[in-house]
Write an enzyme that holds these catalytic residues in place. Structure first.
Site, PDB file in Angstrom:
ATOM      1  N   ASP A  67      54.247  -8.416  87.438  1.00 30.19           N
ATOM      2  CA  ASP A  67      53.264  -8.354  88.535  1.00 30.19           C
ATOM      3  C   ASP A  67      53.131  -9.682  89.272  1.00 30.19           C
ATOM      4  O   ASP A  67      53.652 -10.710  88.838  1.00 30.19           O
ATOM      5  CB  ASP A  67      51.896  -7.898  88.000  1.00 30.19           C
ATOM      6  N   ASP A 106      40.277  -5.660  79.916  1.00 32.37           N
ATOM      7  CA  ASP A 106      39.858  -4.284  80.224  1.00 32.37           C
ATOM      8  C   ASP A 106      40.911  -3.266  79.770  1.00 32.37           C
ATOM      9  O   ASP A 106      40.871  -2.107  80.166  1.00 32.37           O
ATOM     10  CB  ASP A 106      39.556  -4.124  81.728  1.00 32.37           C
ATOM     11  N   HIS A 136      44.169  -3.391  80.320  1.00 26.73           N
ATOM     12  CA  HIS A 136      45.286  -3.117  81.239  1.00 26.73           C
ATOM     13  C   HIS A 136      46.621  -3.633  80.710  1.00 26.73           C
ATOM     14  O   HIS A 136      46.686  -4.571  79.932  1.00 26.73           O
ATOM     15  CB  HIS A 136      45.009  -3.679  82.641  1.00 26.73           C
ATOM     16  N   GLU A 153      44.974  -1.309  86.210  1.00 32.20           N
ATOM     17  CA  GLU A 153      43.568  -1.349  85.848  1.00 32.20           C
ATOM     18  C   GLU A 153      43.087   0.041  85.413  1.00 32.20           C
ATOM     19  O   GLU A 153      43.777   1.044  85.664  1.00 32.20           O
ATOM     20  CB  GLU A 153      42.757  -1.839  87.062  1.00 32.20           C
TER      21      GLU A 153
END
Ligand code: PGA
Length: 271
Positions: free
Chosen positions: A66, A141, A143, A148
């Site tokens: 990413d 979280d 991910h 997400e």
């Protein structure tokens, strides 16, 4: 799924780097999927140490997971300092090993046509023959890459909006240290999709610290859910190794079982 628990971050990193180095030795032209974040820094340091002792990256091809939208550097002009993941990779790994610049792929967040660029990135992975081994961290979280909560588990490379938690985590880990204003953080990123990641032939996921204990337990032992995209690890049919330090493993319900299995495998020479 092999779940390996080590006493601390240094040992977790050594183990993870050992797996990656094993792939590079067995298949010198292997395709590695690489990750950014604070977790893999120790793994990269260990790979750099191994390179100094002869580990050869000259034929290795890499694809990063990413990049922040709007950011990126040219690897031949690394003095263009920014908070891009390309710069992170240059500083933490690429500039220290003998990988060829043309074999490195980090999504370029500066693209003027993100949608087309994401399709191109997917095609490049295919052209390279697919990813042999994908290294992954796990976000606070839950991910994988920047997938997400709520990302489809079949998603492909695309633009994602970042959650407040991811922005907070990355601000603390990187932006604050670099003295960059929180307001200046990009709120969008290019990310490989969960579906893209699941096509890697092998996966190694690493996590350390008590802060990750809860999401690690949920991803490995909880239900598979788009709310914790790392739980897609349970859908992967190939070789999966999860390497954790003791703190990150501390909320696993079946911790004793994983430790027992690793011992058995060692005893019977299966690992
Ligand atoms: P971290 O991030 O290594 O900085 O904790 C992991 C991730 O977001 O995948």
């Amino acid at each position: 799924m092999d779940i390996i628990i080590r006493d601390n971050y240094a040992e977790m990193s050594r183990y993870a780097a050992g797996i990656i180095a094993g792939y590079v030795k067995n298949k010198p032209n292997c395709v590695l999927g690489l990750a950014t974040g604070s977790t893999p820094i120790g793994t990269y340091k260990e790979l750099i140490r191994m390179h100094k002792e002869g580990l050869d990256f000259s034929r290795v091809v890499t694809f990063n997971l990413d990049e922040y939208l709007g950011l990126g550097i040219d690897l031949d002009k690394p003095y263009d300092l920014d908070q891009s993941y390309a710069r992170f990779m240059y500083e933490e790994l690429f500039s220290h090993i003998n990988i060829k610049k043309e074999n490195i792929h980090v999504p370029d967040g500066r693209t003027k046509d993100p949608e087309k660029y994401c399709q191109w990135y997917e095609e490049e992975i295919k052209k390279a023959g697919g990813i042999d081994l994908q290294l992954l961290g796990i976000g606070g979280d839950g991910h994988w890459a920047f997938n997400e909560p709520g990302s489809s588990l079949a998603s492909r490379t695309r633009i994602q909006a970042l959650t407040k938690q991811t922005l907070d985590d990355n601000y603390e880990s990187f932006y604050k240290k670099a003295g960059v204003d929180r307001d200046k953080m990009p709120h969008f990123a290019i990310t490989m999709g969960v579906g893209t990641i699941l096509e890697a032939r092998n996966i190694i996921m690493i996590a350390n610290g008590v802060k990750k204990a809860d999401v690690v337990a949920k991803s490995i032992e909880g239900p598979v859910t788009s709310q914790i995209t790392a739980s897609a690890i349970q859908l992967h049919g190939g070789g999966i190794t999860v390497v954790l330090d003791k703190d990150a493993a501390s909320k696993l319900k079946n911790l004793d079982h994983y430790v027992h299995i690793e011992r058995l495998k060692c005893q019977y020479g299966l690992s």
